[in-house]
Scaffold this motif. Structure first.
Motif, PDB file in Angstrom:
ATOM      1  N   VAL A 179     -30.334   7.275 -17.739  1.00 31.05           N
ATOM      2  CA  VAL A 179     -30.859   9.086 -18.852  1.00 31.05           C
ATOM      3  C   VAL A 179     -32.317   8.277 -19.405  1.00 31.05           C
ATOM      4  O   VAL A 179     -32.373   7.417 -19.899  1.00 31.05           O
ATOM      5  N   LEU A 180     -33.617   9.300 -19.467  1.00 27.59           N
ATOM      6  CA  LEU A 180     -34.802   8.714 -19.487  1.00 27.59           C
ATOM      7  C   LEU A 180     -35.257  10.241 -20.646  1.00 27.59           C
ATOM      8  O   LEU A 180     -35.613  10.142 -21.075  1.00 27.59           O
ATOM      9  N   ARG A 181     -34.459  11.455 -20.061  1.00 24.45           N
ATOM     10  CA  ARG A 181     -35.033  12.546 -21.425  1.00 24.45           C
ATOM     11  C   ARG A 181     -33.748  13.870 -21.035  1.00 24.45           C
ATOM     12  O   ARG A 181     -33.252  13.625 -20.124  1.00 24.45           O
ATOM     13  N   VAL A 182     -33.706  14.786 -22.265  1.00 22.51           N
ATOM     14  CA  VAL A 182     -32.802  15.404 -22.527  1.00 22.51           C
ATOM     15  C   VAL A 182     -32.713  16.224 -22.539  1.00 22.51           C
ATOM     16  O   VAL A 182     -33.477  16.398 -23.733  1.00 22.51           O
ATOM     17  N   GLY A 183     -33.112  17.811 -21.914  1.00 21.53           N
ATOM     18  CA  GLY A 183     -33.271  18.556 -22.399  1.00 21.53           C
ATOM     19  C   GLY A 183     -33.034  19.786 -23.021  1.00 21.53           C
ATOM     20  O   GLY A 183     -31.495  19.992 -23.295  1.00 21.53           O
ATOM     21  N   GLU A 184     -33.246  20.584 -23.284  1.00 16.86           N
ATOM     22  CA  GLU A 184     -32.363  22.034 -23.962  1.00 16.86           C
ATOM     23  C   GLU A 184     -31.711  22.359 -23.236  1.00 16.86           C
ATOM     24  O   GLU A 184     -32.209  23.363 -21.896  1.00 16.86           O
ATOM     25  N   ARG A 185     -30.013  22.928 -23.986  1.00 19.05           N
ATOM     26  CA  ARG A 185     -29.733  24.587 -22.820  1.00 19.05           C
ATOM     27  C   ARG A 185     -30.415  25.480 -22.174  1.00 19.05           C
ATOM     28  O   ARG A 185     -30.866  25.651 -23.623  1.00 19.05           O
ATOM     29  N   ASP A 186     -30.579  26.527 -21.664  1.00 17.31           N
ATOM     30  CA  ASP A 186     -30.988  27.932 -21.486  1.00 17.31           C
ATOM     31  C   ASP A 186     -29.754  28.984 -22.107  1.00 17.31           C
ATOM     32  O   ASP A 186     -29.075  28.659 -22.068  1.00 17.31           O
ATOM     33  N   ALA A 187     -30.101  29.849 -21.462  1.00 21.14           N
ATOM     34  CA  ALA A 187     -29.291  30.937 -22.325  1.00 21.14           C
ATOM     35  C   ALA A 187     -27.961  30.923 -21.095  1.00 21.14           C
ATOM     36  O   ALA A 187     -26.720  31.305 -22.232  1.00 21.14           O
ATOM     37  N   GLY A 188     -27.858  30.278 -20.030  1.00 25.21           N
ATOM     38  CA  GLY A 188     -26.850  30.489 -19.002  1.00 25.21           C
ATOM     39  C   GLY A 188     -26.456  28.908 -19.681  1.00 25.21           C
ATOM     40  O   GLY A 188     -24.952  28.625 -18.823  1.00 25.21           O
ATOM     41  N   GLY A 189     -26.815  28.216 -21.187  1.00 23.67           N
ATOM     42  CA  GLY A 189     -25.933  27.032 -21.012  1.00 23.67           C
ATOM     43  C   GLY A 189     -26.188  25.686 -19.635  1.00 23.67           C
ATOM     44  O   GLY A 189     -25.623  24.295 -19.828  1.00 23.67           O
ATOM     45  N   LEU A 190     -27.026  25.935 -19.108  1.00 20.21           N
ATOM     46  CA  LEU A 190     -27.983  24.704 -17.910  1.00 20.21           C
ATOM     47  C   LEU A 190     -28.651  23.971 -18.881  1.00 20.21           C
ATOM     48  O   LEU A 190     -29.474  24.931 -19.551  1.00 20.21           O
ATOM     49  N   ARG A 191     -28.644  22.441 -18.220  1.00 18.97           N
ATOM     50  CA  ARG A 191     -29.620  21.729 -19.207  1.00 18.97           C
ATOM     51  C   ARG A 191     -29.987  20.702 -17.644  1.00 18.97           C
ATOM     52  O   ARG A 191     -28.950  20.706 -17.080  1.00 18.97           O
ATOM     53  N   VAL A 192     -31.455  20.432 -18.044  1.00 13.11           N
ATOM     54  CA  VAL A 192     -31.933  19.188 -17.602  1.00 13.11           C
ATOM     55  C   VAL A 192     -31.832  18.366 -17.995  1.00 13.11           C
ATOM     56  O   VAL A 192     -32.379  17.947 -18.673  1.00 13.11           O
ATOM     57  N   VAL A 193     -31.049  17.040 -16.994  1.00 10.90           N
ATOM     58  CA  VAL A 193     -31.279  15.291 -17.626  1.00 10.90           C
ATOM     59  C   VAL A 193     -32.524  15.344 -16.330  1.00 10.90           C
ATOM     60  O   VAL A 193     -31.997  15.200 -15.156  1.00 10.90           O
ATOM     61  N   ASP A 194     -33.310  14.653 -16.858  1.00 13.04           N
ATOM     62  CA  ASP A 194     -33.368  13.586 -16.594  1.00 13.04           C
ATOM     63  C   ASP A 194     -33.157  11.850 -16.568  1.00 13.04           C
ATOM     64  O   ASP A 194     -33.039  11.136 -16.931  1.00 13.04           O
ATOM     65  N   VAL A 195     -32.960  11.892 -14.697  1.00 13.05           N
ATOM     66  CA  VAL A 195     -32.380  10.309 -14.649  1.00 13.05           C
ATOM     67  C   VAL A 195     -33.211   9.292 -13.317  1.00 13.05           C
ATOM     68  O   VAL A 195     -33.955   9.721 -13.220  1.00 13.05           O
ATOM     69  N   VAL A 196     -33.396   8.140 -13.750  1.00 11.95           N
ATOM     70  CA  VAL A 196     -33.912   7.647 -13.272  1.00 11.95           C
ATOM     71  C   VAL A 196     -33.133   7.027 -12.672  1.00 11.95           C
ATOM     72  O   VAL A 196     -32.084   6.488 -12.575  1.00 11.95           O
TER      73      VAL A 196
END
Length: 222
Positions: A179-196
């Protein structure tokens, strides 16, 4: 029979007269040398001055950059995350001088900066991934596709097939990543995680992640 007179008895019992006790000797008075007294005062003043100088020199501090709020690995350093601190010079410590803090602002942290700590040049000198042989993939996950435990930068993870994007999960070999960075959840509960991930796995994993068929498993050591 001879008769002893009182005078004879007195002369017989009386002994020789004791000599008088000598008078006690008094040590001669010594006159204090004014030169010795003056020398002592001068030496005392010099010693006091030396002690004060050592105390102040040992208590000298310099202005350096400290951490006011946490900055995680990979995050950008902001002006508000820094504060001025006073530290004593130490050959084993290389803090960034406070007047050079502008050189840190806007750069990504290559280590975790914890409040109360001191910022060194190494905090921004390291190289962030991806490096040659790696690729960075953004994996969008719903709450059911990642652990409830918050993900943190530099945690090792395993990316596995998920059926969230359709009726069934595509079979493919799981991919190890970091894991490099973890984004915030959007209104639908989706979260983007940057992975190397390894370079060979990047393109296919990105296609699957865009379809929502990737789940994240937290590995030991994370």
């Amino acid at each position: 029979m001879p008769v002893t007179t009182p005078a004879q008895i007195q002369s017989t019992t009386a002994g020789p007269s004791d000599p008088p006790s000598p008078a006690p000797l008094r040590p001669p008075r010594r006159r204090r040398s004014k030169l010795l007294v003056l020398t002592g005062l001068v030496l005392s003043a010099l010693c006091t001055t030396g002690v004060v100088w050592v105390f102040h020199s040992g208590d000298a501090t310099v202005s350096a950059v400290g951490v006011a709020s946490p900055v995680r690995y990979g995050q950008t350093i902001t002006e508000g995350a820094l504060r001025e601190v006073r530290v004593r010079p130490d050959p084993g410590l290389r803090p960034v001088p406070w007047d050079q803090r502008s050189q840190l602002v806007g750069k990504p942290a290559t280590t975790d900066l914890i409040p109360g700590g001191i910022v060194t040049p190494e905090a921004v000198r390291g190289e962030l991934p991806p490096i040659p042989g790696q690729q960075l993939v953004g994996v969008a996950v719903k709450p059911a596709q990642a652990p409830a435990t918050p993900l943190r930068p530099r945690q090792p993870v395993l990316l596995v097939p998920s059926s969230q994007g359709g009726s069934g999960a595509e079979e493919w070999e799981p991919v190890r990543g970091t894991v490099l960075r973890v984004g915030e959840r959007d209104a639908g509960g989706l979260r983007v995680v940057d992975v190397v991930v390894p370079e060979r796995s990047g393109p296919r994993l990105a296609t699957r992640a865009s379809a929502g068929t990737v789940a994240i498993v937290l590995l030991p050591g994370g």
